[in-house]
Write a protein that holds these residues in place. Structure first.
Motif, mmCIF file in Angstrom:
data_model
loop_
_atom_site.group_PDB
_atom_site.id
_atom_site.type_symbol
_atom_site.label_atom_id
_atom_site.label_comp_id
_atom_site.label_asym_id
_atom_site.label_seq_id
_atom_site.Cartn_x
_atom_site.Cartn_y
_atom_site.Cartn_z
ATOM 1 N N ARG A 1 0.826 -1.212 0.000
ATOM 2 C CA ARG A 1 0.000 0.000 0.000
ATOM 3 C C ARG A 1 0.856 1.256 0.000
ATOM 4 O O ARG A 1 0.554 2.246 -0.658
ATOM 5 C CB ARG A 1 -0.929 -0.013 1.218
ATOM 6 N N LYS B 1 3.885 1.533 -1.266
ATOM 7 C CA LYS B 1 4.462 1.722 -2.598
ATOM 8 C C LYS B 1 3.434 2.262 -3.577
ATOM 9 O O LYS B 1 3.731 3.119 -4.413
ATOM 10 C CB LYS B 1 5.018 0.394 -3.107
ATOM 11 N N GLN B 2 2.189 1.727 -3.463
ATOM 12 C CA GLN B 2 1.132 2.215 -4.346
ATOM 13 C C GLN B 2 0.839 3.683 -4.098
ATOM 14 O O GLN B 2 0.660 4.466 -5.036
ATOM 15 C CB GLN B 2 -0.129 1.386 -4.131
ATOM 16 N N GLU B 3 0.801 4.065 -2.826
ATOM 17 C CA GLU B 3 0.564 5.465 -2.492
ATOM 18 C C GLU B 3 1.700 6.345 -3.008
ATOM 19 O O GLU B 3 1.481 7.450 -3.506
ATOM 20 C CB GLU B 3 0.419 5.619 -0.980
ATOM 21 N N GLN B 4 2.951 5.821 -2.890
ATOM 22 C CA GLN B 4 4.109 6.582 -3.361
ATOM 23 C C GLN B 4 4.069 6.737 -4.878
ATOM 24 O O GLN B 4 4.361 7.812 -5.421
ATOM 25 C CB GLN B 4 5.397 5.876 -2.939
ATOM 26 N N SER B 5 3.689 5.633 -5.576
ATOM 27 C CA SER B 5 3.612 5.675 -7.038
ATOM 28 C C SER B 5 2.541 6.649 -7.495
ATOM 29 O O SER B 5 2.737 7.434 -8.436
ATOM 30 C CB SER B 5 3.310 4.275 -7.585
ATOM 31 N N SER B 6 1.380 6.596 -6.830
ATOM 32 C CA SER B 6 0.294 7.505 -7.219
ATOM 33 C C SER B 6 0.673 8.952 -6.968
ATOM 34 O O SER B 6 0.288 9.848 -7.720
ATOM 35 C CB SER B 6 -0.981 7.153 -6.456
ATOM 36 N N THR B 7 1.460 9.174 -5.928
ATOM 37 C CA THR B 7 1.892 10.543 -5.626
ATOM 38 C C THR B 7 2.850 11.044 -6.709
ATOM 39 O O THR B 7 2.773 12.193 -7.161
ATOM 40 C CB THR B 7 2.583 10.598 -4.256
#
Length: 922
Positions: free
Chosen positions: A913, A915-921
């Motif tokens: 989660r 990493k996904q949040e970091q990628s979306s950011t």
């Protein structure tokens, strides 16, 4: 932690073991990954005990990390789904449905069985069995232990009936009620003189009744008729009053006002174990102060009341006589049912078969009476009572004659010619069972069995019991030539004389017209189907057989030889020391088990013989007086009680003080038997709150306050000593003590440990119940003997922490920290009834206490050498405990792995989660 679910429907116990406390600990450790022993957060109890006057249980604060919170919530959701709670109402409905079903028909089997014979040190109790319900008449101290040993089924108990308000009749009531609760009984009816229900109310802070509804039924309720119309017994309560005598003391009246307010200030002494548990329900009659005041006044007026019970099973139709049915030409089928219901039937050939010709005579229901006449003052009321005439030849038909009368009346009243005359009014066919102080049977064969085995290890440490009431079998008698056994032989010969002669030797025989039977445990009288006395279950001792059982264990003989060699070597070494000539202090363990008694270990009680004419009692659980009589014999027990200089109570859990009243009463009788009328007050060192309970007993039952003086333990605290100089010096002088130190310990509120320093220099420390406690270490420095509780094995350290007890290793470490010369472990959980578990052999200077063990300081070094032989002697029990421990370890490890896997999954998902949040950011 084990949560027990009692099946109210079938009276069986179903156990679900929930390791919730351990789960919480595991969660906590997983959160921190690497737990640190120095971190106070890893312990439920934090802070220095020595710095506090009152200890407090502080619970762990959980981390607020969201990731760990999610992990924790899932585990708690799992716990919620586990069957740790049942619908008690549903179980009670099932039990009620079963009750209604079985009560469609009258009972086919009814018998009376003596549980406690009433002998000195033994309880008074009569068990009545029917298929549909069980009854208990009187419940003396020790009834619970005898019921457990003799497998008396209590799960269908519905009524407990008390004849008179005295400790000899109610002393075992708290213990029996706890057992009934554990077996799933949802409700019990309590009958007897007004005031007996106060015992339940006054014990509410130190005895846990959570799921048992106790209802007191007034003896006047329903015109004295007890129970419902479809009950298996019809019981009529018959009041018998003592002749009024001017009282010379108003002490009882004054005390009712004294306790009205004090009684409300009570604590739940088990609240620290289960803070989420529901509160104990109180009897509604005692919940209202005004109503309680009214009840107390009535209780005081009814101190001179005794209640007799006239009992009768309902009529039962005679059974079919199948042989006669066959001769009459009846074939199997519905015709048999018609005949059984009492209807005549017509056969195919026209012949009429009358039901009366093929059935046994109807049973109208034999009458039995239970009675106690406490003193001669009741005789006028007894002789004038018209109720009993209905069951005597003068007015009764043959079917109404009393079949058996059970007498709880004391021997000195039975010897009164007026009482003898009342007995003679009954039919010559009426049997009389006498359960009183003239009996000798103390009721326990299991205690003797264990003692014979231990005596085979060491005659000095484990002397044979002086209770000679149980005869030895003929075979064992011929094989044994010991002096102690010879005394039993003489008694067993006497026992061969008839029961009738035994009774008549103590009373005037000219009035006793019916067969008489002095009670002994398991003496049975069958009421239905056949009326007869049955003494076939009489207890017998088999000393040679007990010892042979030891040698059936393969490892016992070599272990015994090894232990004997070590004991002999130790004796030679100790003989060279000056202390070897000292016989005092001498420590006698009367109870070494925790919580409830079982066949092997009674609840806490330790008698310290300070000198030849001075003794000290440390705690006194239920049955302590009986243990004393059983071990020493009545005469020596009387001497020990006359020499009793003080009683110390460590805390107010019932298994540490409920036997105090019987100690007081036994001590009073000991002085009276010695011809001493001026009885000195006995110093009682105990928590202050014990006084409310004792005052209430004094007001509602029988006088005891005049026999003791309370010295509150908190006044003797080392760090806050507030006892006045004069009473302290008087106390020390009375006990030959140079110093008495006390400290709070970590258990329930107002729990104490104590150190006794004698004028001769020796020092004895007693922990009471506690977790490892620095305050105890401080007052116990360099003691000669530490007696420390060791309730649980090391594997159950989490459970010990929850229940604020110590494990074996923790207790030993406390002794090492205080530099104790010797350590004796006691207060074992009843799961270790025989031998507690240790990883290896017993460490140096450590011994295990057993009931009826007697050890002088000079013999303390011998104790550790017995452990190997004890393990071999009880190898089956020991192996079973090892197996259980292995399963616990496996389950614990499995749980740890599951929690770790769950935590790892949460961590992986959290990383994803993140990493996904970091990628979306980005």
């Amino acid at each position: 932690m084990s949560i027990t679910i009692a099946s109210a429907a079938f009276g069986q116990k179903t156990k679900y073991v929930l390791m919730s406390a351990r789960i919480c600990n595991q969660i906590h450790k997983l959160k921190h990954r690497i737990p640190s022993s120095s971190n106070p957060g890893n312990s439920i109890f934090v802070g220095s005990v020595a710095e506090r006057k009152v200890h407090t249980c502080l619970y762990l604060q959980t981390s607020k990390s969201s990731r760990n919170a999610n992990s924790t919530s899932k585990v708690y959701e799992l716990l919620k789904k586990m069957p740790k709670k049942v619908d008690v109402k549903e179980l009670q409905e099932l039990r009620l449905a079963r009750r209604q079903k079985v009560r469609k028909y009258p009972p086919s089997t009814v018998y009376l069985q003596v549980l406690g014979s009433g002998a000195p040190g033994a309880p008074k109790s009569l068990y009545v069995f029917t298929e549909q319900a069980r009854y208990l008449f009187n419940c003396g101290e020790g009834s619970q232990r005898l019921a457990y040993e003799h497998r008396v089924k209590l799960s269908m108990m519905e009524h407990i009936l008390i004849t008179h308000k005295s400790w000899s009749n109610v002393g075992g009531l708290p213990g029996i009620l706890l057992t009934l609760q554990d077996t799933g009984v949802p409700e019990i009816s309590l009958h007897g003189p007004p005031g007996i229900e106060s015992l339940y109310y006054d014990t509410r802070h130190f005895i846990r009744f959570r799921d048992l509804n106790i209802k007191y039924k007034h003896y006047k309720e329903g015109d004295g008729v007890i129970g419902e119309s479809n009950d298996p017994l019809s019981i009529q309560a018959v009041p018998i009053w003592a002749k009024k005598v001017e009282s010379s003391s108003e002490e009882g009246e004054e005390t009712i006002d004294d306790i009205t307010n004090e009684k409300e200030d009570v604590e739940d002494l088990y609240a620290h174990e289960k803070p989420w548990a529901k509160k104990r329900p109180y009897l509604s009659a005692n919940a209202n102060p005004a109503r309680r005041r009214q009840n107390q006044e009535e209780s005081k007026l009814c101190k001179d009341l005794s209640i007799a019970y006239v009992c009768r099973p309902p009529p039962k139709a005679g059974a079919l006589l199948l042989e006669k049915c066959v001769k009459a030409g009846i074939t199997p089928g519905p015709l048999l049912g018609e005949l059984k219901r009492g209807k005549d039937v017509t056969l195919e050939d026209g012949r009429v078969v009358r039901a009366a010709d093929v059935t046994a005579p109807d049973d109208p229901g034999p009458v039995f009476i239970v009675i106690e006449i406490p003193t001669d003052a009741y005789l006028d009321s007894l002789l004038e009572c018209p109720t009993f005439m209905q069951y005597q030849p003068s007015e009764a038909s043959d079917s109404d004659l009393a079949e058996v009368v059970v007498h709880f009346t004391p021997s000195h009243v039975m010897a009164n010619p007026r009482y003898q005359e009342w007995m003679s009014r009954f039919s010559p066919s009426t049997n009389h069972i006498i359960a009183n102080d003239a009996s000798s049977c103390m009721g326990s064969e299991a205690v003797h069995r264990l003692q014979y085995k231990l005596n085979h290890l060491s005659e000095d440490l484990f002397p044979l019991l002086q209770d000679k009431s149980i005869p030895i079998t003929e075979e064992d008698r011929q094989e044994s030539n010991s002096d102690n056994t010879a005394e039993n032989v003489i008694f067993s010969n006497d026992e061969k004389s008839s029961e009738k002669e035994n009774v008549e030797s103590n009373s005037s025989s000219k009035h006793i017209v019916g067969p008489t039977h002095q009670a002994h445990t398991l003496l049975t009288y069958h009421i239905r189907p056949k009326k007869k006395i049955d003494g076939s279950n009489r207890l017998m001792l088999k000393p040679q057989s007990y010892v042979k059982e030891c040698y059936e264990e393969e490892k016992f003989e070599p272990a015994l030889l090894s232990a004997k060699a070590k004991l002999e070597s130790t004796s030679l070494k100790e003989h060279k020391k000056k202390s070897a000539t000292q016989n005092y202090p001498d420590v006698i363990f009367l109870g070494t088990g925790s919580c409830i008694p079982n066949k092997t270990r009674n609840t806490s009680g330790i008698l310290v013989n300070i000198s030849v004419d001075k003794t000290l009692l440390l705690d006194c659980g239920e049955g302590t007086y009986g243990q004393l009589v059983r071990l020493l014999g009545l005469n020596e027990a009387d001497k020990a009680l006359q020499n009793l200089a003080a009683v110390y109570v460590s805390h107010l859990h019932a298994d540490h003080h409920i036997g105090f009243i019987n100690i007081l009463l036994g001590r009073r009788k000991a002085f009276q038997r010695a011809g001493i009328t001026e009885i000195p007050k006995l110093p009682l060192l105990a928590p202050q709150k014990i006084l409310a309970y004792l005052i209430s007993f004094h007001a509602n039952f029988e006088p005891v306050l005049q026999d003791f003086s309370l010295i509150a333990n908190h006044k003797l605290l080392t760090q806050n000593f507030i006892l006045e100089k004069e009473p302290y010096e008087e106390l020390c002088s009375q006990l030959d003590m140079k110093k008495i130190d006390m400290t709070y310990v970590i258990h329930c509120p107002n729990s104490f440990g104590v150190a006794w320093t004698h004028v001769d220099g020796w020092k004895l420390v007693y922990s009471g119940d506690t977790m490892p406690c620095s305050g105890l270490v401080e007052i116990g420095q360099n003691c000669d003997l530490l007696i420390h509780e060791a309730t649980m094995e090391d594997e159950l350290e989490d459970d010990a922490r929850i229940k604020t007890h110590s494990t074996t290793s923790q207790a030993i470490q406390v002794g090492r920290d205080m530099n104790a010369e010797n350590i004796l472990l006691t207060h074992f959980s009843q799961r270790y009834a025989k031998v507690p578990l240790f990883e290896n052999d017993l460490p140096e200077k450590v011994g295990i206490a057993f009931d009826n063990m007697r050890v002088a300081f000079k013999n303390l070094p011998k104790l550790r050498h017995l452990y190997g032989a004890l393990v071999a002697m009880f190898s089956d029990d020991y192996d079973e405990m090892l197996e259980k421990t292995a399963k616990k370890r496996a389950a614990k490890e499995n749980l740890r792995l599951q929690l770790e896997e769950l935590s790892n999954k949460e961590e992986i998902q959290g990383n994803k989660r993140a990493k996904q949040e970091q990628s979306s950011t980005l």
